[in-house]
Design a protein around this motif. Structure first.
Motif, PDB file in Angstrom:
ATOM      1  N   GLY A 181       0.831  -1.254   0.010  1.00  0.00           N
ATOM      2  CA  GLY A 181      -0.048  -0.012  -0.105  1.00  0.00           C
ATOM      3  C   GLY A 181       0.876   1.353  -0.104  1.00  0.00           C
ATOM      4  N   SER A 182       0.429   2.523   0.863  1.00  0.00           N
ATOM      5  CA  SER A 182       1.193   3.649   0.727  1.00  0.00           C
ATOM      6  C   SER A 182       2.578   3.417   1.459  1.00  0.00           C
ATOM      7  CB  SER A 182       0.385   4.567   1.632  1.00  0.00           C
ATOM      8  OG  SER A 182       0.348   4.169   3.115  1.00  0.00           O
ATOM      9  N   LEU A 183       3.037   2.307   2.006  1.00  0.00           N
ATOM     10  CA  LEU A 183       4.236   2.317   2.320  1.00  0.00           C
ATOM     11  C   LEU A 183       5.242   2.054   1.274  1.00  0.00           C
ATOM     12  CD1 LEU A 183       3.775   0.029   5.684  1.00  0.00           C
ATOM     13  CD2 LEU A 183       4.499   2.481   5.495  1.00  0.00           C
ATOM     14  N   ALA A 184       4.817   1.801   0.098  1.00  0.00           N
ATOM     15  CA  ALA A 184       5.660   1.292  -1.001  1.00  0.00           C
ATOM     16  C   ALA A 184       5.704   2.726  -1.896  1.00  0.00           C
ATOM     17  CB  ALA A 184       5.135   0.564  -2.105  1.00  0.00           C
ATOM     18  N   ALA A 185       5.515   3.887  -1.458  1.00  0.00           N
ATOM     19  CA  ALA A 185       5.596   5.253  -2.106  1.00  0.00           C
ATOM     20  C   ALA A 185       7.073   5.333  -2.516  1.00  0.00           C
ATOM     21  CB  ALA A 185       5.157   6.345  -1.280  1.00  0.00           C
ATOM     22  N   PRO A 186       7.847   5.019  -1.683  1.00  0.00           N
ATOM     23  CA  PRO A 186       9.435   5.284  -2.367  1.00  0.00           C
ATOM     24  C   PRO A 186       9.864   4.705  -3.622  1.00  0.00           C
ATOM     25  CG  PRO A 186       9.420   5.011  -0.046  1.00  0.00           C
ATOM     26  CD  PRO A 186       8.127   4.778  -0.282  1.00  0.00           C
ATOM     27  N   ALA A 187       9.115   3.544  -3.850  1.00  0.00           N
ATOM     28  CA  ALA A 187       9.325   2.684  -5.078  1.00  0.00           C
ATOM     29  C   ALA A 187       8.847   3.361  -6.361  1.00  0.00           C
ATOM     30  CB  ALA A 187       8.567   1.338  -4.896  1.00  0.00           C
ATOM     31  N   LEU A 188       8.052   4.530  -6.386  1.00  0.00           N
ATOM     32  CA  LEU A 188       7.579   5.168  -7.290  1.00  0.00           C
ATOM     33  C   LEU A 188       8.366   5.680  -8.490  1.00  0.00           C
ATOM     34  CD1 LEU A 188       4.956   7.797  -6.154  1.00  0.00           C
ATOM     35  CD2 LEU A 188       4.486   6.094  -7.664  1.00  0.00           C
ATOM     36  N   PRO A 189       9.749   6.161  -8.285  1.00  0.00           N
ATOM     37  CA  PRO A 189      10.463   6.344  -9.391  1.00  0.00           C
ATOM     38  C   PRO A 189      11.183   5.144 -10.054  1.00  0.00           C
ATOM     39  CG  PRO A 189      11.073   7.682  -7.346  1.00  0.00           C
ATOM     40  CD  PRO A 189      10.185   6.648  -7.189  1.00  0.00           C
ATOM     41  N   LEU A 190      11.250   4.034  -9.390  1.00  0.00           N
ATOM     42  CA  LEU A 190      11.743   2.799 -10.093  1.00  0.00           C
ATOM     43  C   LEU A 190      10.530   1.947 -10.826  1.00  0.00           C
ATOM     44  CD1 LEU A 190      13.941   0.957 -10.705  1.00  0.00           C
ATOM     45  CD2 LEU A 190      13.526  -0.314  -8.672  1.00  0.00           C
ATOM     46  N   LEU A 191       9.191   2.233 -10.502  1.00  0.00           N
ATOM     47  CA  LEU A 191       7.974   1.567 -11.108  1.00  0.00           C
ATOM     48  C   LEU A 191       8.005   2.708 -12.378  1.00  0.00           C
ATOM     49  CD1 LEU A 191       5.685   1.163  -7.896  1.00  0.00           C
ATOM     50  CD2 LEU A 191       6.550  -0.504  -9.492  1.00  0.00           C
ATOM     51  N   ARG A 192       7.895   3.909 -12.258  1.00  0.00           N
ATOM     52  CA  ARG A 192       7.752   4.534 -13.353  1.00  0.00           C
ATOM     53  C   ARG A 192       8.883   4.344 -14.376  1.00  0.00           C
ATOM     54  NH1 ARG A 192       6.085   9.305  -9.786  1.00  0.00           N
ATOM     55  NH2 ARG A 192       4.175   9.501  -9.942  1.00  0.00           N
ATOM     56  N   GLU A 193       9.938   3.870 -14.120  1.00  0.00           N
ATOM     57  CA  GLU A 193      11.079   3.886 -14.968  1.00  0.00           C
ATOM     58  C   GLU A 193      10.751   2.556 -15.362  1.00  0.00           C
ATOM     59  OE1 GLU A 193      15.882   2.216 -14.269  1.00  0.00           O
ATOM     60  OE2 GLU A 193      14.955   3.862 -13.308  1.00  0.00           O
ATOM     61  N   GLN A 194      10.362   1.441 -14.689  1.00  0.00           N
ATOM     62  CA  GLN A 194      10.039   0.107 -15.455  1.00  0.00           C
ATOM     63  C   GLN A 194       8.842   0.230 -16.450  1.00  0.00           C
ATOM     64  OE1 GLN A 194      10.698  -3.329 -14.724  1.00  0.00           O
ATOM     65  NE2 GLN A 194      12.560  -2.995 -13.375  1.00  0.00           N
ATOM     66  N   LEU A 195       7.823   1.027 -16.060  1.00  0.00           N
ATOM     67  CA  LEU A 195       6.910   1.003 -16.849  1.00  0.00           C
ATOM     68  C   LEU A 195       7.049   1.781 -18.164  1.00  0.00           C
ATOM     69  CD1 LEU A 195       3.900   1.741 -14.188  1.00  0.00           C
ATOM     70  CD2 LEU A 195       4.494  -0.352 -15.462  1.00  0.00           C
ATOM     71  N   ALA A 196       7.999   2.781 -18.184  1.00  0.00           N
ATOM     72  CA  ALA A 196       8.368   3.569 -19.519  1.00  0.00           C
ATOM     73  C   ALA A 196       9.199   2.944 -20.140  1.00  0.00           C
ATOM     74  CB  ALA A 196       9.159   5.078 -18.995  1.00  0.00           C
ATOM     75  N   GLN A 197       9.706   1.738 -19.960  1.00  0.00           N
ATOM     76  CA  GLN A 197      10.585   0.855 -21.044  1.00  0.00           C
ATOM     77  C   GLN A 197       9.773   0.223 -21.974  1.00  0.00           C
ATOM     78  OE1 GLN A 197      13.899   0.472 -20.953  1.00  0.00           O
ATOM     79  NE2 GLN A 197      13.743   1.784 -18.885  1.00  0.00           N
ATOM     80  N   PRO A 198      10.092   0.662 -23.381  1.00  0.00           N
ATOM     81  CA  PRO A 198       9.351   0.104 -24.479  1.00  0.00           C
ATOM     82  C   PRO A 198       9.376  -1.302 -24.875  1.00  0.00           C
ATOM     83  CG  PRO A 198      11.448   1.091 -25.321  1.00  0.00           C
ATOM     84  CD  PRO A 198      11.362   1.346 -23.921  1.00  0.00           C
ATOM     85  N   ARG A 199      10.485  -1.937 -24.153  1.00  0.00           N
ATOM     86  CA  ARG A 199      10.715  -3.334 -24.561  1.00  0.00           C
ATOM     87  C   ARG A 199      10.146  -4.053 -23.163  1.00  0.00           C
ATOM     88  NH1 ARG A 199      14.429  -6.505 -27.802  1.00  0.00           N
ATOM     89  NH2 ARG A 199      15.333  -4.604 -28.453  1.00  0.00           N
ATOM     90  N   ARG A 200       9.424  -5.040 -23.611  1.00  0.00           N
ATOM     91  CA  ARG A 200       8.670  -5.931 -22.390  1.00  0.00           C
ATOM     92  C   ARG A 200       9.927  -6.451 -21.600  1.00  0.00           C
ATOM     93  NH1 ARG A 200       3.758  -6.934 -23.243  1.00  0.00           N
ATOM     94  NH2 ARG A 200       2.839  -7.083 -25.247  1.00  0.00           N
ATOM     95  N   GLY A 201       9.503  -6.368 -20.292  1.00  0.00           N
ATOM     96  CA  GLY A 201      10.195  -6.884 -19.175  1.00  0.00           C
ATOM     97  C   GLY A 201       9.475  -8.141 -18.297  1.00  0.00           C
ATOM     98  N   GLY A 202       9.642  -7.918 -17.257  1.00  0.00           N
ATOM     99  CA  GLY A 202       8.949  -8.998 -16.411  1.00  0.00           C
ATOM    100  C   GLY A 202       9.717 -10.230 -16.455  1.00  0.00           C
ATOM    101  N   ARG A 203       9.452 -11.368 -15.741  1.00  0.00           N
ATOM    102  CA  ARG A 203      10.033 -12.400 -15.505  1.00  0.00           C
ATOM    103  C   ARG A 203       9.989 -13.193 -16.857  1.00  0.00           C
ATOM    104  NH1 ARG A 203       9.493 -17.165 -10.990  1.00  0.00           N
ATOM    105  NH2 ARG A 203      11.673 -18.108 -11.320  1.00  0.00           N
ATOM    106  N   PHE A 204      11.288 -13.643 -17.375  1.00  0.00           N
ATOM    107  CA  PHE A 204      11.610 -14.520 -18.665  1.00  0.00           C
ATOM    108  C   PHE A 204      10.979 -13.598 -19.827  1.00  0.00           C
ATOM    109  CE2 PHE A 204       9.989 -17.761 -15.680  1.00  0.00           C
ATOM    110  CZ  PHE A 204      11.125 -18.065 -15.217  1.00  0.00           C
ATOM    111  N   GLN A 205      10.909 -12.326 -19.734  1.00  0.00           N
ATOM    112  CA  GLN A 205      10.197 -11.253 -20.911  1.00  0.00           C
ATOM    113  C   GLN A 205       9.259 -11.958 -21.472  1.00  0.00           C
ATOM    114  OE1 GLN A 205      14.172 -10.434 -22.833  1.00  0.00           O
ATOM    115  NE2 GLN A 205      14.119  -8.402 -21.930  1.00  0.00           N
ATOM    116  N   SER A 206       8.193 -12.599 -20.867  1.00  0.00           N
ATOM    117  CA  SER A 206       7.190 -13.237 -21.651  1.00  0.00           C
ATOM    118  C   SER A 206       6.036 -12.252 -21.667  1.00  0.00           C
ATOM    119  CB  SER A 206       6.818 -14.593 -20.859  1.00  0.00           C
ATOM    120  OG  SER A 206       5.956 -14.106 -19.577  1.00  0.00           O
ATOM    121  N   ILE A 207       5.055 -12.347 -22.697  1.00  0.00           N
ATOM    122  CA  ILE A 207       3.813 -11.225 -22.589  1.00  0.00           C
ATOM    123  C   ILE A 207       3.348 -11.621 -21.518  1.00  0.00           C
ATOM    124  CG2 ILE A 207       1.771 -11.064 -23.848  1.00  0.00           C
ATOM    125  CD1 ILE A 207       3.175 -12.047 -26.573  1.00  0.00           C
ATOM    126  N   GLU A 208       3.003 -12.738 -21.043  1.00  0.00           N
ATOM    127  CA  GLU A 208       2.139 -12.977 -19.697  1.00  0.00           C
ATOM    128  C   GLU A 208       2.763 -12.271 -18.504  1.00  0.00           C
ATOM    129  OE1 GLU A 208      -0.370 -16.412 -17.501  1.00  0.00           O
ATOM    130  OE2 GLU A 208       1.323 -17.095 -18.810  1.00  0.00           O
TER     131      GLU A 208
END
Length: 706
Positions: free
Chosen positions: A650-677
């Protein structure tokens, strides 16, 4: 011929399968008058000495003798020898050197630097091979002008000369590819080559394929200079090229194979068939268009426009290659792929079943985002059943059978019950039933599926190790369907797997029984006996099943605490996950979990941090947050697991916002194994979390939907 061949200590070198002492015999056989011996030697060389592109010291040491073979007019199949040398050199450049030209250090050492040094010393000899009377030798040698000839002016002059002399499309495309390779390798050649390519692309006297190749290779040389007019120009030239090339039907699929040989799982046999299928290229412009897509990179809308044109080609082979490129784009890059999915779905209606099958296979692979194609898939399946009968799953004609099976599987992956009749037909006929089993668990619980899956499971002979894959797939499907009616057959399977020491099946059966929870209480004693198993995978699975079935914390906690001290990391992770599931009652594990936040493997830290949060809550938040953010920064594959925990914080995760935005801004797929799912889940949870932690101001647009 071959002076000094036997002076080399080949036995002291290795290839992919051990000692390289066979290399002299392979080189000698490449000159044999017997075509079968030459073919076998070449296959062995690629399979062992140049295994999957690897370049060992023994591979590099072979090059002087391969050059002798190529230079001797009496050598049969000289073109394949030249192609082998070029492949060794290209792979050496790709694998052996960083982008800045520095050598990559290997342990054990590879032969990349040695191979490149030798080929560049002999680079001028590729000029002679590129002028050889044999057109196949010329075709094989042309890439060497771009890869190995260091005299810029001479290389460019030779490429110009060859373009003027060669009339075949394959040779002309390869010449321009070599020109771009030269420009990328030697900065001194860049401007000269780029100007030449630009002039060719604009020259109406050149054929459309040559102009298209020049345009694409110019873009490859300088992708940052791709302008708004590049894609429309390419599409126009692609349309002209498609109209000029002959339309040829896709080569018929092999006749229906018989059952796999004893000891070979059908899944393995099919995997090799798929590998063979996906190495085929049907259109002469396919490699060129792949190059264009690579140059366009993250420009998803522009690439979709190019693919739309490719998919409109009158040539089935060009469309089949394009369908595969569509799958590669959607697998690799984020974006709204609705248009591309529908373009692929349109190929289901083609008269060529091979193209239709490939389209369905892509939609199955892309099932997390393939919902827009649902109705097209259902219509294709229904039309085939109407035209060919309810047993079309087992049709004798290989292309029709594959087209139907792939479409049914794609529909099932979407959870659509319209796939059920064909899946039931597969299970009843036992023709390619394993392919139906793989997707059965994606359908809603079905009274018809569970007993059939159980019957297949009962018929498996667990004395044969190769049946493990089939058993695991059925157990996974039964667990996904979640019907307690399956408990007896799963429990019986567990007993059989234990008796035959089928550890993989034992683990799968334990996981399935854990899903059924207290309904599997009858198997509790067998489960309990496996909590001390020596197999690395069975023991944590048994502990998890014991908790799910019995729920006795006093019994399970000591077992979990022992697993946390295990040197095998996935045992630690499994134990941490279960402790997190138990939550605050597992407080006895907190000291060990805190210590694991300093583990040297980021995956252990992530799993331990998530468990720490579930058990300790707010008091553990600073340490948990620090561990999650460090792991995400070090290894992007941990992002799904980390973001799921951040979401629960919840709100305790606020310090993660910059890294979250950086992850979501990547045009290439990420996630585990770089799978669509995994990537779609990462985007969905991540965007929801960002919105919750930092809601948009009133009137501001919300986040882009995943």
């Amino acid at each position: 011929m071959f002076d000094g061949l036997h002076d080399i200590d080949w036995a002291s070198m290795e290839h992919a399968y051990g000692s390289a002492e066979e290399v002299p015999a392979l080189l000698t056989a490449l000159r044999s008058p017997d075509a079968g011996k030459r073919r076998n030697a070449l296959d062995r060389f690629y399979g062992a000495v140049h295994h999957q592109g690897s370049v060992y010291p023994s591979t590099a040491a072979s090059l002087p003798f391969l050059f002798e073979l190529a230079a001797d007019g009496a050598t049969p199949d000289r073109a394949v020898v030249v192609a082998l040398m070029v492949s060794i050199g290209r792979e050496s450049l790709d694998q052996g050197f960083e982008d800045d030209g520095s050598e990559i250090e290997y342990c054990p050492p590879m032969g990349c630097a040695q191979a490149v040094a030798f080929l560049r010393e002999r680079g001028a000899e590729f000029a002679g091979l590129a002028r050889d009377p044999d057109p196949e030798v010329r075709l094989a040698a042309i890439p060497g002008l771009g890869l190995f000839l260091d005299d810029t002016d001479r290389a460019v002059a030779l490429l110009r000369e060859r373009l003027a002399a060669e009339e075949g499309i394959a040779a002309r495309l390869r010449i321009l590819d070599a020109a771009a390779a030269l420009a990328l390798r030697l900065p001194a050649a860049s401007r000269q080559v780029r100007d030449w390519l630009a002039g060719l692309a604009a020259d109406p006297a050149q054929g459309s394929a040559t102009r298209l190749a020049a345009l694409v290779q110019r873009a490859r040389c300088a992708p940052d200079e791709i302008g708004e007019d590049m894609v429309p120009a390419a599409v126009g030239l692609l349309r002209e090229t498609a109209g000029a090339l002959p339309v040829r039907p896709v080569a018929p699929a092999p006749s229906r194979p018989g059952p796999p040989a004893d000891g070979v799982a059908p899944q393995i046999a099919a995997a090799f068939e798929d590998l063979d299928r996906h190495t085929r290229v049907y259109a002469p412009t396919t490699a060129l268009l792949r190059t264009f897509h690579e140059a366009l990179g993250a420009r998803v809308p522009e690439r979709t426009t190019v693919l739309a044109e490719q998919l409109s080609s009158p040539d089935p082979g060009s469309r089949l290659d394009a369908v595969r490129m569509c799958g590669e784009l959607m697998r690799t890059w984020r974006g709204d792929h609705t248009r591309l999915l529908m373009l692929v779905a349109d190929q289901l209606a083609t008269a060529d079943e091979e193209v239709a099958a490939e389209a369905a296979a892509v939609l199955e692979f892309c099932h997390p985002i393939a919902a827009p194609a649902r109705e097209a898939l259902a219509a294709h399946v229904d039309a085939q059943r109407a035209a060919h009968g309810p047993q079309v799953w087992a049709a004798a004609e290989a292309r029709l059978r594959r087209s139907h099976q792939e479409a049914v599987r794609a529909l099932a992956r979407l959870g659509d019950r319209r796939a059920l009749p064909s899946l039931l037909a597969a299970l009843d006929s036992d023709v390619d039933a394993w392919r139906a089993v793989q997707v059965a668990g994606h359908l809603p619980r079905s009274a018809e599926l569970v007993p059939r899956l159980g019957d297949h499971l009962r018929r498996i002979d667990f004395s044969q190790q190769w049946n493990e894959m089939s058993a695991n797939a059925i157990l996974t499907a039964l667990a996904a369907l979640g019907d307690p009616a399956a408990v007896p057959v799963v429990a019986d399977t567990l007993g059989a797997a234990v008796r035959h020491e089928q550890h993989g099946v034992t683990r799968s059966a334990l996981k399935a029984l854990g899903v059924f929870g207290p309904a599997a209480a009858g198997a509790q004693e067998t489960i309990r006996s496996l909590t001390t198993a020596t197999d690395a995978h069975v023991r944590p699975a048994a502990v998890a099943a014991l908790w799910a079935v019995g729920g006795d914390l006093a019994e399970v906690m000591p077992l979990l605490l022992v697993l946390l001290d295990d040197p095998i990391t996935f045992r630690i992770n499994d134990a941490a996950d279960l402790l997190g599931e138990i939550g605050p009652p597992a407080a006895a594990a907190l000291p060990r979990l805190r210590n694991l936040l300093t583990h040297d493997y980021e995956w252990v830290r992530v799993h331990s941090a998530a468990a720490l949060w579930e058990i300790g809550g707010r008091a553990e938040a600073p340490a948990v947050l620090d561990a999650l953010l460090q792991a995400m920064s070090q290894n992007a594959a941990t992002a799904n697991h980390a973001v799921a925990c951040l979401d629960r914080m919840g709100s305790l995760a606020a310090p993660a916002l910059p890294l979250l935005r950086e992850q979501l801004a990547q045009p290439r797929r990420g996630g585990r194994f770089q799978s669509i799912e995994h990537d779609e889940a990462l985007q969905r949870v991540g965007r929801t979390l960002v919105t919750r932690l930092d809601p948009p101001a009133p009137g501001a647009p919300g986040p882009r939907p995943a």
